[in-house]
Design a protein around this motif. Sequence first.
Motif, mmCIF file in Angstrom:
data_model
loop_
_atom_site.group_PDB
_atom_site.id
_atom_site.type_symbol
_atom_site.label_atom_id
_atom_site.label_comp_id
_atom_site.label_asym_id
_atom_site.label_seq_id
_atom_site.Cartn_x
_atom_site.Cartn_y
_atom_site.Cartn_z
ATOM 1 N N LYS A 1 13.726 -1.857 -11.455
ATOM 2 C CA LYS A 1 13.932 -1.335 -12.806
ATOM 3 C C LYS A 1 12.678 -0.624 -13.315
ATOM 4 N N ALA A 2 11.503 -1.126 -12.882
ATOM 5 C CA ALA A 2 10.234 -0.519 -13.306
ATOM 6 C C ALA A 2 9.907 0.748 -12.525
ATOM 7 N N GLY A 3 10.690 1.024 -11.474
ATOM 8 C CA GLY A 3 10.443 2.215 -10.672
ATOM 9 C C GLY A 3 9.500 1.981 -9.518
ATOM 10 N N LEU A 4 9.246 0.708 -9.200
ATOM 11 C CA LEU A 4 8.392 0.361 -8.069
ATOM 12 C C LEU A 4 9.248 -0.196 -6.938
ATOM 13 N N ALA B 1 5.648 -2.888 -3.251
ATOM 14 C CA ALA B 1 4.500 -2.500 -4.078
ATOM 15 C C ALA B 1 4.293 -3.503 -5.213
ATOM 16 N N TYR B 2 5.381 -3.921 -5.807
ATOM 17 C CA TYR B 2 5.358 -4.927 -6.884
ATOM 18 C C TYR B 2 4.749 -6.239 -6.381
ATOM 19 N N THR B 3 5.219 -6.687 -5.224
ATOM 20 C CA THR B 3 4.731 -7.946 -4.657
ATOM 21 C C THR B 3 3.261 -7.840 -4.271
ATOM 22 N N ALA C 1 10.033 -7.170 -22.811
ATOM 23 C CA ALA C 1 8.628 -7.337 -22.426
ATOM 24 C C ALA C 1 8.427 -6.980 -20.958
ATOM 25 N N SER C 2 9.365 -7.411 -20.105
ATOM 26 C CA SER C 2 9.242 -7.137 -18.673
ATOM 27 C C SER C 2 9.212 -5.645 -18.394
ATOM 28 N N ASP C 3 9.978 -4.887 -19.171
ATOM 29 C CA ASP C 3 10.054 -3.439 -18.956
ATOM 30 C C ASP C 3 8.754 -2.709 -19.292
ATOM 31 N N LEU C 4 7.814 -3.417 -19.907
ATOM 32 C CA LEU C 4 6.527 -2.807 -20.247
ATOM 33 C C LEU C 4 5.504 -2.941 -19.114
ATOM 34 N N PHE C 5 5.915 -3.556 -18.019
ATOM 35 C CA PHE C 5 5.058 -3.629 -16.830
ATOM 36 C C PHE C 5 5.688 -2.694 -15.806
ATOM 37 N N PRO D 1 12.454 -8.915 -7.490
ATOM 38 C CA PRO D 1 12.577 -7.541 -6.995
ATOM 39 C C PRO D 1 13.404 -6.645 -7.916
ATOM 40 N N ASP D 2 14.358 -7.244 -8.638
ATOM 41 C CA ASP D 2 15.176 -6.449 -9.558
ATOM 42 C C ASP D 2 14.333 -5.860 -10.689
#
Length: 322
Positions: A95-98, A102-104, A55-59, A90-91
């Motif tokens: 993995k999401a490519g961000l 940017a994620y935070t 599920a996490s990989d879909l974000f 952050p991991d």
Amino acid sequence: MLLKAELHCHIEGAASPELVIAQAKKYGADVSPYIRDGSFVWHDFTSFLAAYDFASDLFRTEEDYARLSEHYLTALARDGAIYSEFFTSPDHAIKAGLSPQAYTDALGEGILRARAKTGIEGRMIVTGVRHVGVDAIERAARFAARCGHPLVTGFGVAGDERIGDFEDYVRAFEIAREAGLGITVHAGELMGWESVQAALDHIKPSRIGHGVRAIENPDLVKRIADDGVVLECCPGSNVALGVFPSFAEHPFPALRKAGCKVTLNSDDPPYFRTSLKREYDIAAEHFGMSDEELLGVTRTAIEAAFVDRKTKQALLAKLKGR
């Protein structure tokens, strides 16, 4: 409506099945191994982590993450929550490519959107993941210390408790502590009371994520109570994962009776078919707690929150108004 606050929730693990299905459609992923009849499917901790990671990989984009935190906090506010802290990773960003920044920033944007709509306050706790490794945990700590985001106020370590030793993470927590971040660490969930004692000895956190296995050692329970360490308890998660066989055997009431500061939290809510509201309902139904006592749990959470004094005072004032 009873006012609530939450200190222990993994933001990727808070994505509802409906939101995950929508993300899967966006990215052309097959959810059938992990979601059936509108619920996540898993049977043990390892398969839970597999579903979680899927599920996490879909974000994957900044807007995906902003939508995720906005969606979760808005739902919390509908159920009476006035404050929420959630764990970020952050991991997962990498993995999401961000970039972690940017994620935070994106999750922070979602917090601001939810606050604008509902008034709920939110903060972020950056976490390292035990089963990713010591180096990754120290990178997460360095990121948390330097990112400069005003809504990042804590640091912690989560993941599979069966991997690694707390003494390996001392430097990571020193980095975070020196930066003025609040310190919490997962312990005493899958592993026994020894993991809680090791966390206290090596990390010296103000809060322990879970910590419920401390009940196995009365001297440790007394130490937690005497030191005022706050336990981020997640009864629904604990029973779903088989840490305790039933709510009747959950130690929340015993820990509270022993003088420990306890809070109620949802952990990874849709995976355990729970919510923050349900955790409060569990405490009322199974632990016999009154609304006044539950409001006291909310007060404990806000007093332990990794938040500035002005915001904390404003949140406590909301409780006094009820």
